[in-house]
Design an enzyme around this catalytic site. Sequence first.
Site, PDB file in Angstrom:
ATOM      1  N   ASP A   1      -0.743  -3.783  10.961  1.00 53.83           N
ATOM      2  CA  ASP A   1      -2.101  -4.119  10.562  1.00 53.83           C
ATOM      3  C   ASP A   1      -2.975  -3.088  11.242  1.00 53.83           C
ATOM      4  OD1 ASP A   1      -3.791  -5.763   8.982  1.00 53.83           O
ATOM      5  OD2 ASP A   1      -4.609  -6.632  10.808  1.00 53.83           O
TER       6      ASP A   1
ATOM      7  N   GLY B   1      -8.453   5.240   2.469  1.00 56.49           N
ATOM      8  CA  GLY B   1      -9.297   4.314   3.229  1.00 56.49           C
ATOM      9  C   GLY B   1     -10.539   5.002   3.773  1.00 56.49           C
TER      10      GLY B   1
ATOM     11  N   LYS C   1       0.274   3.842   2.719  1.00 54.78           N
ATOM     12  CA  LYS C   1       0.762   3.409   4.031  1.00 54.78           C
ATOM     13  C   LYS C   1       2.283   3.509   4.100  1.00 54.78           C
ATOM     14  CE  LYS C   1      -1.161  -0.225   6.072  1.00 54.78           C
ATOM     15  NZ  LYS C   1      -1.443  -1.608   6.549  1.00 54.78           N
TER      16      LYS C   1
ATOM     17  N   HIS D   1      -3.595   6.925  14.583  1.00 56.52           N
ATOM     18  CA  HIS D   1      -3.305   5.619  15.165  1.00 56.52           C
ATOM     19  C   HIS D   1      -1.947   5.104  14.696  1.00 56.52           C
ATOM     20  CE1 HIS D   1      -5.149   5.280  11.278  1.00 56.52           C
ATOM     21  NE2 HIS D   1      -5.012   3.970  11.204  1.00 56.52           N
ATOM     22  N   ARG D   2      -1.644   5.276  13.408  1.00 57.91           N
ATOM     23  CA  ARG D   2      -0.356   4.801  12.887  1.00 57.91           C
ATOM     24  C   ARG D   2       0.788   5.625  13.468  1.00 57.91           C
ATOM     25  NH1 ARG D   2      -1.768   4.209   8.005  1.00 57.91           N
ATOM     26  NH2 ARG D   2      -2.184   1.995   8.322  1.00 57.91           N
TER      27      ARG D   2
ATOM     28  N   ASN E   1       0.859  -1.184   0.000  1.00 58.38           N
ATOM     29  CA  ASN E   1       0.000   0.000   0.000  1.00 58.38           C
ATOM     30  C   ASN E   1       0.903   1.246   0.000  1.00 58.38           C
ATOM     31  OD1 ASN E   1      -1.524   2.271   0.938  1.00 58.38           O
ATOM     32  ND2 ASN E   1      -3.052   0.889   1.795  1.00 58.38           N
TER      33      ASN E   1
ATOM     34  N   LYS F   1      -1.982  14.965  10.423  1.00 62.60           N
ATOM     35  CA  LYS F   1      -2.630  13.658  10.570  1.00 62.60           C
ATOM     36  C   LYS F   1      -1.671  12.678  11.255  1.00 62.60           C
ATOM     37  CE  LYS F   1      -4.314   9.622   8.176  1.00 62.60           C
ATOM     38  NZ  LYS F   1      -4.286   8.858   6.920  1.00 62.60           N
TER      39      LYS F   1
END
Length: 195
Positions: free
Chosen positions: A68, A153, A14, A180-181, A11, A175
């Site tokens: 993940d 996403g 990502k 979360h990442r 991705n 961001k």
Amino acid sequence: MTQTLTAATTNRHKAREIAEILEPLGFKVRAAASLPDVVEDGDSFAANARKKALACAAALGEPALADDSGLEVEVLDGAPGIRSARFAGESATSEDNNALLIERLEALGVVDPKAAFVCHAVVAAPDGRILAEATGRVEGVLRWPAAGGGGFGYDPLFHHPPSGCRFSELPPGRKNDVSHRGRALRALARRLADA
């Protein structure tokens, strides 16, 4: 000293986020030229991330970073969860997944349902050791129709109350500061530094 990590993801969005988050912390992130096929059949974000990191590290013969991540919606009992990328089917696009999510939520008649983005990140060694792992989570609500032109996403649906906007409306650096990442990878970097 700069530590090089290979990101076990195909991705590109990502991979770019991972590099943007980790490179200021002293890591050089490169995308894997090819990845082994890994069936993401774990029962949690952590299990799938470990599986991907271990398989990639073994195939490449060097440390590999995998994550993940996905969206958990309270009124859907945590769905789409670990199936976030495949919510509308194995070859679903982000638009397909978002459309199905909206359809399910509209059927329930909910407004601003609570949701959380979750990311579990793992660095594995080629000898099968887990070198570090960490989880990041960020709470918000879902709003539709989709808005904003950034992110990817479920970002166009995820409203982050502290920022006052959707993740897709935030500049990438902002961001990464709150996502979360970002949270998972900064914690992972600290653990690697302490190892």
